[in-house]
Scaffold this motif. Structure first.
Motif, PDB file in Angstrom:
ATOM      1  N   LYS A  19       0.828  -1.228   0.000  1.00 19.73           N
ATOM      2  CA  LYS A  19       0.000   0.000   0.000  1.00 19.73           C
ATOM      3  C   LYS A  19       0.851   1.262   0.000  1.00 19.73           C
ATOM      4  O   LYS A  19       0.343   2.363  -0.193  1.00 19.73           O
ATOM      5  CB  LYS A  19      -0.908   0.008   1.235  1.00 19.73           C
ATOM      6  CG  LYS A  19      -2.022  -1.012   1.116  1.00 19.73           C
ATOM      7  CD  LYS A  19      -3.022  -0.849   2.219  1.00 19.73           C
ATOM      8  CE  LYS A  19      -4.126  -1.885   2.065  1.00 19.73           C
ATOM      9  NZ  LYS A  19      -4.667  -2.311   3.335  1.00 19.73           N
ATOM     10  N   GLN A  20       2.166   1.123   0.220  1.00 22.12           N
ATOM     11  CA  GLN A  20       2.987   2.336   0.290  1.00 22.12           C
ATOM     12  C   GLN A  20       3.144   2.957  -1.096  1.00 22.12           C
ATOM     13  O   GLN A  20       2.944   2.312  -2.127  1.00 22.12           O
ATOM     14  CB  GLN A  20       4.333   2.047   0.932  1.00 22.12           C
ATOM     15  CG  GLN A  20       5.214   1.085   0.185  1.00 22.12           C
ATOM     16  CD  GLN A  20       6.396   0.659   1.034  1.00 22.12           C
ATOM     17  OE1 GLN A  20       7.248   1.480   1.361  1.00 22.12           O
ATOM     18  NE2 GLN A  20       6.452  -0.613   1.401  1.00 22.12           N
ATOM     19  N   ALA A  21       3.506   4.238  -1.097  1.00 21.54           N
ATOM     20  CA  ALA A  21       3.486   5.034  -2.326  1.00 21.54           C
ATOM     21  C   ALA A  21       4.299   4.410  -3.455  1.00 21.54           C
ATOM     22  O   ALA A  21       3.821   4.319  -4.596  1.00 21.54           O
ATOM     23  CB  ALA A  21       3.991   6.444  -2.010  1.00 21.54           C
ATOM     24  N   ILE A  22       5.506   3.953  -3.167  1.00 18.48           N
ATOM     25  CA  ILE A  22       6.357   3.437  -4.252  1.00 18.48           C
ATOM     26  C   ILE A  22       5.726   2.190  -4.878  1.00 18.48           C
ATOM     27  O   ILE A  22       5.776   1.995  -6.099  1.00 18.48           O
ATOM     28  CB  ILE A  22       7.810   3.166  -3.749  1.00 18.48           C
ATOM     29  CG1 ILE A  22       8.718   2.879  -4.944  1.00 18.48           C
ATOM     30  CG2 ILE A  22       7.869   2.070  -2.739  1.00 18.48           C
ATOM     31  CD1 ILE A  22      10.206   2.867  -4.611  1.00 18.48           C
ATOM     32  N   LEU A  50      11.676  -2.807  -3.180  1.00 19.77           N
ATOM     33  CA  LEU A  50      10.789  -3.397  -4.191  1.00 19.77           C
ATOM     34  C   LEU A  50      10.993  -4.914  -4.266  1.00 19.77           C
ATOM     35  O   LEU A  50      10.029  -5.669  -4.430  1.00 19.77           O
ATOM     36  CB  LEU A  50      11.032  -2.736  -5.555  1.00 19.77           C
ATOM     37  CG  LEU A  50      10.570  -1.267  -5.617  1.00 19.77           C
ATOM     38  CD1 LEU A  50      11.153  -0.547  -6.819  1.00 19.77           C
ATOM     39  CD2 LEU A  50       9.031  -1.193  -5.649  1.00 19.77           C
ATOM     40  N   SER A  51      12.226  -5.354  -4.116  1.00 18.57           N
ATOM     41  CA  SER A  51      12.487  -6.801  -4.106  1.00 18.57           C
ATOM     42  C   SER A  51      11.842  -7.454  -2.891  1.00 18.57           C
ATOM     43  O   SER A  51      11.290  -8.552  -2.984  1.00 18.57           O
ATOM     44  CB  SER A  51      13.988  -7.079  -4.072  1.00 18.57           C
ATOM     45  OG  SER A  51      14.589  -6.576  -5.211  1.00 18.57           O
ATOM     46  N   SER A  52      11.914  -6.761  -1.761  1.00 19.86           N
ATOM     47  CA  SER A  52      11.326  -7.337  -0.548  1.00 19.86           C
ATOM     48  C   SER A  52       9.807  -7.454  -0.685  1.00 19.86           C
ATOM     49  O   SER A  52       9.163  -8.231  -0.002  1.00 19.86           O
ATOM     50  CB  SER A  52      11.696  -6.505   0.684  1.00 19.86           C
ATOM     51  OG  SER A  52      10.909  -5.328   0.728  1.00 19.86           O
ATOM     52  N   LEU A  53       9.234  -6.648  -1.615  1.00 21.20           N
ATOM     53  CA  LEU A  53       7.788  -6.733  -1.854  1.00 21.20           C
ATOM     54  C   LEU A  53       7.465  -7.783  -2.918  1.00 21.20           C
ATOM     55  O   LEU A  53       6.302  -7.965  -3.288  1.00 21.20           O
ATOM     56  CB  LEU A  53       7.238  -5.365  -2.284  1.00 21.20           C
ATOM     57  CG  LEU A  53       7.312  -4.251  -1.233  1.00 21.20           C
ATOM     58  CD1 LEU A  53       6.879  -2.919  -1.835  1.00 21.20           C
ATOM     59  CD2 LEU A  53       6.435  -4.589  -0.024  1.00 21.20           C
ATOM     60  N   VAL A 177       0.111  11.244 -10.623  1.00 20.02           N
ATOM     61  CA  VAL A 177       1.181  11.585  -9.680  1.00 20.02           C
ATOM     62  C   VAL A 177       0.795  11.065  -8.298  1.00 20.02           C
ATOM     63  O   VAL A 177      -0.358  11.189  -7.887  1.00 20.02           O
ATOM     64  CB  VAL A 177       1.367  13.122  -9.627  1.00 20.02           C
ATOM     65  CG1 VAL A 177       2.425  13.511  -8.603  1.00 20.02           C
ATOM     66  CG2 VAL A 177       1.750  13.672 -10.992  1.00 20.02           C
ATOM     67  N   ILE A 178       1.764  10.476  -7.620  1.00 19.46           N
ATOM     68  CA  ILE A 178       1.518  10.036  -6.239  1.00 19.46           C
ATOM     69  C   ILE A 178       2.386  10.899  -5.337  1.00 19.46           C
ATOM     70  O   ILE A 178       3.622  10.898  -5.470  1.00 19.46           O
ATOM     71  CB  ILE A 178       1.829   8.534  -6.080  1.00 19.46           C
ATOM     72  CG1 ILE A 178       0.829   7.756  -6.939  1.00 19.46           C
ATOM     73  CG2 ILE A 178       1.773   8.104  -4.611  1.00 19.46           C
ATOM     74  CD1 ILE A 178       0.968   6.269  -6.908  1.00 19.46           C
TER      75      ILE A 178
END
Ligand SMILES: C[S@@+](CC[C@H](N)C(=O)[O-])C[C@H]1O[C@@H](n2cnc3c(N)ncnc32)[C@H](O)[C@@H]1O
Length: 190
Positions: A19-22, A50-53, A177-178
Protein backbone atom coordinates in the motif's frame (compact mmCIF):
# COMPACT_ATOMS: atom_id res chain seq x y z
CA UNK A 1 25.68 -0.47 1.79
CA UNK A 2 24.09 -2.47 4.59
CA UNK A 3 20.86 -4.10 3.47
CA UNK A 4 20.59 -5.81 6.85
CA UNK A 5 20.58 -2.52 8.81
CA UNK A 6 17.94 -1.90 11.47
CA UNK A 7 16.57 1.08 9.51
CA UNK A 8 15.99 -0.94 6.33
CA UNK A 9 14.71 -3.88 8.34
CA UNK A 10 12.16 -1.61 9.98
CA UNK A 11 11.11 -0.04 6.69
CA UNK A 12 10.79 -3.47 5.09
CA UNK A 13 8.57 -4.75 7.85
CA UNK A 14 6.57 -1.64 8.79
CA UNK A 15 6.71 0.56 5.67
CA UNK A 16 3.17 -0.20 4.54
CA UNK A 17 3.77 -3.20 2.26
CA UNK A 18 2.08 -2.99 -1.12
CA UNK A 19 0.00 0.00 0.00
CA UNK A 20 2.99 2.34 0.29
CA UNK A 21 3.49 5.03 -2.33
CA UNK A 22 6.36 3.44 -4.25
CA UNK A 23 4.47 0.15 -4.56
CA UNK A 24 1.35 1.90 -5.87
CA UNK A 25 3.43 3.97 -8.29
CA UNK A 26 5.14 0.86 -9.64
CA UNK A 27 1.77 -0.85 -10.09
CA UNK A 28 2.15 -3.66 -7.57
CA UNK A 29 -1.19 -5.35 -6.94
CA UNK A 30 -2.28 -8.45 -5.03
CA UNK A 31 -1.00 -11.32 -7.17
CA UNK A 32 0.95 -9.06 -9.53
CA UNK A 33 4.63 -8.18 -9.20
CA UNK A 34 6.19 -6.50 -12.25
CA UNK A 35 9.81 -6.99 -13.25
CA UNK A 36 11.45 -3.61 -12.69
CA UNK A 37 14.49 -1.96 -14.21
CA UNK A 38 15.85 0.47 -11.62
CA UNK A 39 17.87 2.61 -14.01
CA UNK A 40 19.39 4.81 -11.28
CA UNK A 41 20.25 2.22 -8.64
CA UNK A 42 22.47 4.38 -6.40
CA UNK A 43 22.84 2.56 -3.10
CA UNK A 44 20.04 0.19 -4.05
CA UNK A 45 17.60 1.05 -1.27
CA UNK A 46 14.56 1.44 -3.50
CA UNK A 47 15.49 -1.75 -5.39
CA UNK A 48 15.86 -3.58 -2.11
CA UNK A 49 12.47 -2.42 -0.92
CA UNK A 50 10.79 -3.40 -4.19
CA UNK A 51 12.49 -6.80 -4.11
CA UNK A 52 11.33 -7.34 -0.55
CA UNK A 53 7.79 -6.73 -1.85
CA UNK A 54 8.26 -9.54 -4.38
CA UNK A 55 9.49 -7.78 -7.54
CA UNK A 56 12.53 -8.96 -9.46
CA UNK A 57 14.71 -5.89 -10.01
CA UNK A 58 17.48 -5.27 -12.50
CA UNK A 59 19.57 -2.44 -11.07
CA UNK A 60 21.70 -0.27 -13.32
CA UNK A 61 24.43 1.96 -11.89
CA UNK A 62 27.09 3.84 -13.84
CA UNK A 63 29.25 5.15 -11.00
CA UNK A 64 32.02 2.56 -10.40
CA UNK A 65 32.24 3.55 -6.74
CA UNK A 66 28.52 3.19 -6.07
CA UNK A 67 28.44 -0.04 -8.07
CA UNK A 68 31.25 -1.41 -5.89
CA UNK A 69 29.38 -0.42 -2.73
CA UNK A 70 26.29 -2.16 -4.12
CA UNK A 71 28.16 -5.35 -4.96
CA UNK A 72 29.56 -5.42 -1.43
CA UNK A 73 26.11 -4.84 0.08
CA UNK A 74 24.49 -7.51 -2.07
CA UNK A 75 27.19 -10.07 -1.21
CA UNK A 76 26.83 -9.41 2.49
CA UNK A 77 23.03 -9.63 2.28
CA UNK A 78 23.31 -12.98 0.46
CA UNK A 79 25.80 -14.34 2.99
CA UNK A 80 23.81 -13.03 5.96
CA UNK A 81 20.90 -15.34 5.09
CA UNK A 82 18.59 -13.49 7.45
CA UNK A 83 16.16 -12.10 4.88
CA UNK A 84 12.84 -13.74 4.02
CA UNK A 85 13.55 -13.46 0.28
CA UNK A 86 16.47 -14.41 -1.93
CA UNK A 87 18.55 -11.33 -2.73
CA UNK A 88 20.48 -13.43 -5.24
CA UNK A 89 17.33 -14.30 -7.17
CA UNK A 90 15.53 -10.97 -6.87
CA UNK A 91 18.28 -8.36 -7.32
CA UNK A 92 20.66 -8.20 -10.28
CA UNK A 93 23.19 -5.45 -10.81
CA UNK A 94 24.29 -4.31 -14.25
CA UNK A 95 27.11 -1.76 -14.36
CA UNK A 96 27.06 0.95 -16.98
CA UNK A 97 24.95 3.68 -18.52
CA UNK A 98 21.25 2.91 -18.24
CA UNK A 99 20.22 4.61 -21.50
CA UNK A 100 22.61 2.37 -23.44
CA UNK A 101 21.71 -0.78 -21.49
CA UNK A 102 17.95 -0.20 -21.83
CA UNK A 103 18.36 0.19 -25.59
CA UNK A 104 20.11 -3.20 -25.68
CA UNK A 105 17.51 -4.89 -23.44
CA UNK A 106 14.86 -6.95 -25.20
CA UNK A 107 12.04 -6.46 -22.69
CA UNK A 108 11.46 -3.70 -20.17
CA UNK A 109 8.10 -3.82 -18.41
CA UNK A 110 8.46 -1.11 -15.76
CA UNK A 111 11.34 1.35 -15.50
CA UNK A 112 12.04 3.29 -12.31
CA UNK A 113 14.13 6.49 -12.25
CA UNK A 114 15.39 8.40 -9.22
CA UNK A 115 18.04 10.74 -10.63
CA UNK A 116 19.97 13.25 -8.55
CA UNK A 117 18.13 16.52 -8.54
CA UNK A 118 20.42 19.53 -9.12
CA UNK A 119 18.71 21.66 -6.50
CA UNK A 120 17.78 19.14 -3.85
CA UNK A 121 15.65 20.46 -1.07
CA UNK A 122 17.42 21.02 2.22
CA UNK A 123 15.81 17.98 3.79
CA UNK A 124 17.09 15.69 1.01
CA UNK A 125 20.57 17.19 1.13
CA UNK A 126 20.68 16.85 4.86
CA UNK A 127 20.67 13.13 4.50
CA UNK A 128 24.26 11.98 4.76
CA UNK A 129 23.71 9.30 2.13
CA UNK A 130 22.40 11.77 -0.43
CA UNK A 131 25.30 14.10 0.20
CA UNK A 132 27.69 11.21 -0.29
CA UNK A 133 26.04 10.21 -3.58
CA UNK A 134 26.13 13.80 -4.79
CA UNK A 135 29.82 14.04 -3.86
CA UNK A 136 30.54 10.86 -5.84
CA UNK A 137 28.35 11.31 -8.92
CA UNK A 138 27.43 15.00 -9.09
CA UNK A 139 24.12 15.93 -10.71
CA UNK A 140 22.46 13.66 -13.25
CA UNK A 141 22.15 16.36 -15.87
CA UNK A 142 21.21 13.86 -18.59
CA UNK A 143 18.18 12.58 -16.64
CA UNK A 144 15.61 14.01 -19.10
CA UNK A 145 17.26 12.07 -21.92
CA UNK A 146 17.14 8.92 -19.81
CA UNK A 147 13.42 9.45 -19.32
CA UNK A 148 12.95 9.76 -23.10
CA UNK A 149 14.76 6.44 -23.61
CA UNK A 150 12.78 4.79 -20.81
CA UNK A 151 9.48 5.97 -22.32
CA UNK A 152 10.52 4.51 -25.65
CA UNK A 153 11.43 1.08 -24.26
CA UNK A 154 9.11 0.38 -21.28
CA UNK A 155 6.05 -1.64 -22.21
CA UNK A 156 3.92 -0.76 -19.17
CA UNK A 157 5.11 2.34 -17.29
CA UNK A 158 7.95 4.61 -16.25
CA UNK A 159 8.03 5.96 -12.70
CA UNK A 160 10.13 9.01 -11.82
CA UNK A 161 10.84 10.09 -8.26
CA UNK A 162 11.00 13.89 -7.91
CA UNK A 163 11.45 16.24 -4.95
CA UNK A 164 8.35 18.09 -3.82
CA UNK A 165 7.77 21.16 -5.99
CA UNK A 166 10.33 20.19 -8.66
CA UNK A 167 9.25 20.48 -12.29
CA UNK A 168 8.61 17.29 -14.22
CA UNK A 169 11.76 15.73 -15.61
CA UNK A 170 10.94 16.52 -19.22
CA UNK A 171 8.11 18.57 -20.64
CA UNK A 172 5.80 15.55 -20.74
CA UNK A 173 2.86 15.52 -18.33
CA UNK A 174 2.68 12.34 -16.23
CA UNK A 175 -0.41 10.11 -16.46
CA UNK A 176 -0.79 10.44 -12.70
CA UNK A 177 1.18 11.59 -9.68
CA UNK A 178 1.52 10.04 -6.24
CA UNK A 179 2.52 12.64 -3.68
CA UNK A 180 4.34 12.17 -0.39
CA UNK A 181 5.53 14.60 2.26
CA UNK A 182 8.84 15.64 0.66
CA UNK A 183 8.70 14.01 -2.75
CA UNK A 184 6.41 12.51 -5.36
CA UNK A 185 6.25 9.83 -8.02
CA UNK A 186 5.42 10.91 -11.57
CA UNK A 187 3.89 7.90 -13.30
CA UNK A 188 3.97 7.70 -17.11
CA UNK A 189 1.70 4.94 -18.40
CA UNK A 190 2.70 3.67 -21.83
C1 LIG B 1 19.64 9.68 -6.30
S1 LIG B 1 20.63 8.30 -6.67
C2 LIG B 1 19.50 6.96 -6.59
C3 LIG B 1 19.20 6.49 -5.19
C4 LIG B 1 18.49 5.16 -5.17
N1 LIG B 1 17.12 5.30 -5.66
C5 LIG B 1 18.49 4.50 -3.80
O1 LIG B 1 17.42 4.12 -3.31
O2 LIG B 1 19.59 4.33 -3.23
C6 LIG B 1 20.89 8.41 -8.41
C7 LIG B 1 21.89 7.36 -8.95
O3 LIG B 1 21.61 7.13 -10.33
C8 LIG B 1 22.82 6.94 -11.02
N2 LIG B 1 22.56 7.27 -12.43
C9 LIG B 1 22.05 8.43 -12.92
N3 LIG B 1 21.91 8.38 -14.25
C10 LIG B 1 22.31 7.13 -14.62
C11 LIG B 1 22.42 6.48 -15.89
N4 LIG B 1 22.06 7.08 -17.04
N5 LIG B 1 22.87 5.21 -15.89
C12 LIG B 1 23.24 4.58 -14.74
N6 LIG B 1 23.18 5.16 -13.52
C13 LIG B 1 22.72 6.42 -13.46
C14 LIG B 1 23.79 7.90 -10.33
O4 LIG B 1 25.13 7.49 -10.56
C15 LIG B 1 23.35 7.77 -8.88
O5 LIG B 1 24.08 6.76 -8.23
Amino acid sequence: MDFLSDALNYRRQHGGGIKQAIARAIGIKPGFRPHIIDATAGLGKDSFLLSSLGCKVTMIERSPVLAALLVDGLERAIQGQSLPFSVKEMMTLVKGDAAKIIRETTAAHTIYLDPMYPHSSKSALNKLEMRMIRFLVGDDLDAAKLLDTALEYASNRVVVKRPKGAPTLSGITPSHVITMKNSRYDVYMI
